[in-house]
Write a protein that holds these residues in place. Structure first.
Motif, PDB file in Angstrom:
ATOM      1  N   LYS A   1      72.071 -53.154  50.111  1.00  0.00           N
ATOM      2  CA  LYS A   1      72.348 -53.630  51.469  1.00  0.00           C
ATOM      3  C   LYS A   1      71.326 -54.683  51.902  1.00  0.00           C
ATOM      4  O   LYS A   1      71.669 -55.671  52.560  1.00  0.00           O
ATOM      5  CB  LYS A   1      72.302 -52.454  52.447  1.00  0.00           C
ATOM      6  CG  LYS A   1      73.453 -51.483  52.320  1.00  0.00           C
ATOM      7  CD  LYS A   1      74.668 -51.972  53.055  1.00  0.00           C
ATOM      8  CE  LYS A   1      75.745 -50.919  53.101  1.00  0.00           C
ATOM      9  NZ  LYS A   1      76.936 -51.371  53.845  1.00  0.00           N
ATOM     10  N   GLY A   2      70.070 -54.470  51.541  1.00  0.00           N
ATOM     11  CA  GLY A   2      69.018 -55.373  51.988  1.00  0.00           C
ATOM     12  C   GLY A   2      69.011 -56.712  51.293  1.00  0.00           C
ATOM     13  O   GLY A   2      68.629 -57.725  51.889  1.00  0.00           O
ATOM     14  N   GLY A   3      69.435 -56.743  50.020  1.00  0.00           N
ATOM     15  CA  GLY A   3      69.260 -57.985  49.281  1.00  0.00           C
ATOM     16  C   GLY A   3      70.463 -58.563  48.585  1.00  0.00           C
ATOM     17  O   GLY A   3      70.483 -59.754  48.269  1.00  0.00           O
ATOM     18  N   PHE A   4      71.482 -57.751  48.331  1.00  0.00           N
ATOM     19  CA  PHE A   4      72.557 -58.234  47.476  1.00  0.00           C
ATOM     20  C   PHE A   4      73.948 -57.935  48.022  1.00  0.00           C
ATOM     21  O   PHE A   4      74.915 -57.849  47.270  1.00  0.00           O
ATOM     22  CB  PHE A   4      72.405 -57.663  46.059  1.00  0.00           C
ATOM     23  CG  PHE A   4      71.107 -58.063  45.415  1.00  0.00           C
ATOM     24  CD1 PHE A   4      70.952 -59.305  44.841  1.00  0.00           C
ATOM     25  CD2 PHE A   4      70.021 -57.204  45.443  1.00  0.00           C
ATOM     26  CE1 PHE A   4      69.746 -59.693  44.282  1.00  0.00           C
ATOM     27  CE2 PHE A   4      68.804 -57.570  44.880  1.00  0.00           C
ATOM     28  CZ  PHE A   4      68.671 -58.828  44.299  1.00  0.00           C
ATOM     29  N   GLY A   5      74.042 -57.767  49.341  1.00  0.00           N
ATOM     30  CA  GLY A   5      75.347 -57.636  49.979  1.00  0.00           C
ATOM     31  C   GLY A   5      76.167 -56.456  49.502  1.00  0.00           C
ATOM     32  O   GLY A   5      77.391 -56.511  49.495  1.00  0.00           O
ATOM     33  N   GLY A   6      75.508 -55.372  49.101  1.00  0.00           N
ATOM     34  CA  GLY A   6      76.250 -54.195  48.660  1.00  0.00           C
ATOM     35  C   GLY A   6      76.718 -54.267  47.227  1.00  0.00           C
ATOM     36  O   GLY A   6      77.484 -53.410  46.784  1.00  0.00           O
ATOM     37  N   ALA A   7      76.248 -55.279  46.453  1.00  0.00           N
ATOM     38  CA  ALA A   7      76.734 -55.452  45.085  1.00  0.00           C
ATOM     39  C   ALA A   7      76.408 -54.267  44.189  1.00  0.00           C
ATOM     40  O   ALA A   7      77.143 -53.968  43.256  1.00  0.00           O
ATOM     41  CB  ALA A   7      76.139 -56.729  44.477  1.00  0.00           C
ATOM     42  N   LEU A   8      75.293 -53.591  44.446  1.00  0.00           N
ATOM     43  CA  LEU A   8      74.883 -52.472  43.612  1.00  0.00           C
ATOM     44  C   LEU A   8      75.206 -51.132  44.256  1.00  0.00           C
ATOM     45  O   LEU A   8      74.997 -50.085  43.657  1.00  0.00           O
ATOM     46  CB  LEU A   8      73.374 -52.541  43.332  1.00  0.00           C
ATOM     47  CG  LEU A   8      72.844 -53.868  42.783  1.00  0.00           C
ATOM     48  CD1 LEU A   8      71.335 -53.821  42.645  1.00  0.00           C
ATOM     49  CD2 LEU A   8      73.489 -54.194  41.447  1.00  0.00           C
ATOM     50  N   GLY A   9      75.708 -51.169  45.486  1.00  0.00           N
ATOM     51  CA  GLY A   9      75.931 -49.935  46.222  1.00  0.00           C
ATOM     52  C   GLY A   9      77.127 -49.135  45.756  1.00  0.00           C
ATOM     53  O   GLY A   9      77.267 -47.967  46.118  1.00  0.00           O
ATOM     54  N   GLY A  10      77.997 -49.731  44.934  1.00  0.00           N
ATOM     55  CA  GLY A  10      79.189 -49.026  44.477  1.00  0.00           C
ATOM     56  C   GLY A  10      78.899 -47.845  43.583  1.00  0.00           C
ATOM     57  O   GLY A  10      79.768 -46.993  43.385  1.00  0.00           O
TER      58      GLY A  10
END
Length: 244
Positions: A21-30
Motif C-alpha cells: 500500500k505504501g509503495g507499490f499500489g497494492g501490487a504485492l498485497g494480493g
C-alpha cells in the motif's frame, strides 16, 4: 491461531499489505489473504484483513494526498460501487474457488502478454474498459480482497507517473474498502474474535507502509513498473495455487 502461525503467517501478511500500500499500489498485497489463510480459515482471513486494509489506506493517505488521477477515479469509482453491490447481494452464491481461479488466470495472462508484446507506448484512458475492470475489482475485492489485478490491468498500460499511479490506487481502495465495511458488518463478518485479531495485527501496518514509502522513493520508473508487474504475477500464481 497458534502463536507459531501468528508469527509465521499473520505478521508477514500484514507487513506485506502495508509495504504494498505504501509503495507499490497494492501490487504485492494480493498474497496477504492467502498467506493469512494458512494460519486461519479463508473466511476469517478475509474478515480480519478488511480493517487492516482500511488502516493501511489511511496511514498512506497523507503521503499521496492530492496526487491521484481524478480522470481515472471518475471512471473507476462508479465501477467499484457496481461490483460491491453485486458482491453484497450475491454473497455466498458464487463459488469462491472459481472466482479465485479466474482472477489468477487473468492476472497471469496479463503479465504474459506484456512480456510477449514488449514495451509499448502509453495508452490513453479507456472509459468502458476502466469501468468494466473496476466493477470486477469491486466484486472480487468484496469476495476475497483480490481487487488489485483488475485495477492494475486498467492503470498499468497508461504508464502514469509512479506517484500518481500509487496515489490513484490507494484512494480507490480507501473508498472501496470503506464502502465494504457496512455490508461486511451486516453479514456478521466482524465477530469479537476477528476484530481482536485485527487489533493485534494493527501495529504492524505503519511499519509496512513506511517501508513501502521508503522503497518507492528509491526505485526508478522502469523498475517500479517491473516490480508492479511482478506483484500481479505473484498474486495470480498465489490465487491459482490456493484454489486449484
Amino acid at each position: 491461531m497458534t502463536l507459531h502461525d501468528f508469527l509465521l503467517f499473520a505478521l508477514p501478511a500484514v507487513f506485506l499489505t502495508g509495504l504494498s500500500k505504501g509503495g507499490f499500489g497494492g501490487a504485492l498485497g494480493g498474497i496477504a489473504v492467502p498467506l493469512l489463510a494458512l494460519a486461519t480459515s479463508p473466511k476469517q482471513a478475509v474478515a480480519v484483513m478488511l480493517p487492516i486494509l482500511c488502516l493501511a489506506d489511511v496511514v498512506g493517505l497523507k503521503a499521496y494526498w492530492g496526487k491521484w488521477d481524478m480522470a481515472n477515479l471518475k471512471v473507476m469509482l462508479p465501477g467499484a460501487v457496481i461490483g460491491i453491490a453485486i458482491g453484497s447481494m450475491t454473497f455466498g452464491l458464487f463459488d469462491e474457488r472459481a472466482i479465485g481461479l479466474l482472477i489468477g488466470a487473468i492476472a497471469i495472462t496479463f503479465v504474459g502478454l506484456g512480456l510477449v508484446l514488449g514495451n509499448q507506448a502509453p495508452r490513453p484512458l479507456q472509459r468502458g474498459r476502466g469501468t468494466l475492470l473496476s466493477s470486477l475489482a469491486g466484486f472480487t475485492s468484496f469476495v476475497a480482497h483480490a481487487g488489485g489485478p483488475p485495477v492494475m490491468m486498467h492503470l498499468l498500460p497508461q504508464q502514469l507517473d509512479k506517484v500518481r499511479f500509487v496515489a490513484t490506487i490507494n484512494l480507490f481502495f480507501l473508498l472501496t474498502n470503506a464502502a465494504k465495511l457496512f455490508p461486511y458488518a451486516a453479514l456478521g463478518q466482524f465477530t469479537q474474535d476477528n476484530l481482536l485479531l485485527s487489533l493485534m495485527l494493527a501495529p504492524i501496518v505503519p511499519l509496512g507502509v513506511w517501508s513501502g514509502l521508503w522503497l518507492q522513493s528509491r526505485v526508478n520508473h522502469l523498475w517500479f513498473y517491473r516490480i508492479a508487474r511482478l506483484g500481479i504475477l505473484m498474486a495470480g500464481v498465489q490465487l491459482i495455487w490456493r484454489y486449484l
